[in-house]
Design a protein around this motif. Structure first.
Motif, PDB file in Angstrom:
ATOM      1  N   ARG A 130       2.466 -38.822  -2.248  1.00 22.42           N
ATOM      2  CA  ARG A 130       1.267 -39.023  -3.061  1.00 22.42           C
ATOM      3  C   ARG A 130       1.579 -39.435  -4.493  1.00 22.42           C
ATOM      4  N   ASP A 183       0.866 -42.206   1.296  1.00 28.74           N
ATOM      5  CA  ASP A 183      -0.055 -41.147   1.714  1.00 28.74           C
ATOM      6  C   ASP A 183      -0.750 -41.568   3.009  1.00 28.74           C
ATOM      7  N   LYS A 198      -0.986 -45.007  -4.163  1.00 32.00           N
ATOM      8  CA  LYS A 198      -0.126 -43.903  -3.760  1.00 32.00           C
ATOM      9  C   LYS A 198       1.036 -44.482  -2.952  1.00 32.00           C
TER      10      LYS A 198
END
Length: 227
Positions: free
Chosen positions: A153, A107, A104
């Motif tokens: 994300r 995040d 990601k």
């Protein structure tokens, strides 16, 4: 040379205001980006939107620009090496590293109402912010922009091995070049371990040298244009 400037999380193009005249004095044109979702009101922005904005800036630059990424946005700068390896002079990373394939993007903290807000200076006590005055911290706190979860994300993917041959400069602020080399050698930063033209350079600052050491940072970026 044109130099594309990409600030990290929570910051817009104004993060580079003190660096721009220093670059101009050295003969360069700084192109600071306000990324989708970080200052333009696009609350539904995605990581792919931010990558597209970087590529658009590279495509619009005069000649082959240097692409500079700060903190989490080191991944965005490296995306230019991945997708435009022959169109850029090089990449400079400030206080951060490109994400590993499949990770990601950023995040790091819990989102609130669909966006990840700045978590407060307590999370960055110590070497990250020791060189910042309370006045500067207060000013920046009022300017920090929550980053949409579609950005934080987003999943990172690399597409071209040609990125490994792009000249790469890692500017080491709150950590030393020796520490960075240890992390690379230890396998913690796979993208840099695979880089074939990597240079590590030091700067006496915390995590945000564009605010605390703009002249010194501009000098290092100037050096990076000639690699």
């Amino acid at each position: 040379m044109d130099i594309v400037l990409i600030a990290g999380l929570w910051l817009d193009a104004s993060a580079w205001d003190d660096v721009l005249p220093e670059l101009e004095a050295r003969g360069h044109r700084g192109i600071p980006l306000t990324l989708p979702g970080q200052g333009d009101g696009a609350t539904a922005a995605t990581y792919d939107d931010q990558v597209a904005a970087v590529l658009s800036a590279v495509d619009a630059a005069d000649g082959a620009p240097l692409v500079v990424g700060h903190s989490a946005a080191c991944t965005l700068a490296w995306a230019a090496a991945d997708q435009r390896p022959d169109a850029i002079t090089g990449v400079a990373l400030i206080g951060g590293f490109p994400s590993t394939e499949g990770e990601k993007y950023a995040d790091f903290f819990e989102p609130v109402d669909g966006a990840m807000p700045f978590p407060g200076w307590e999370k960055f006590e110590g070497p990250d912010s020791d060189d910042m005055s309370e006045e500067l911290k207060s000013d920046l706190l009022g300017r920090m922009i929550p980053v949409p979860v579609g950005v934080t994300r987003g999943e990172v993917h690399w597409t071209s091995d040609a990125r490994h041959d792009v000249p790469l400069t890692l500017v080491c602020p709150e950590f030393s070049p020796a520490e960075a080399q240890e992390w690379i050698d230890g396998g913690d930063v796979p993208e840099l371990a695979s880089a074939n033209a990597l240079e590590l350079v030091d700067i006496a600052s915390g995590h945000w040298p564009m605010f605390t050491q703009p002249a010194a940072l501009a000098a290092l970026l100037d050096d990076a244009t000639r690699r």
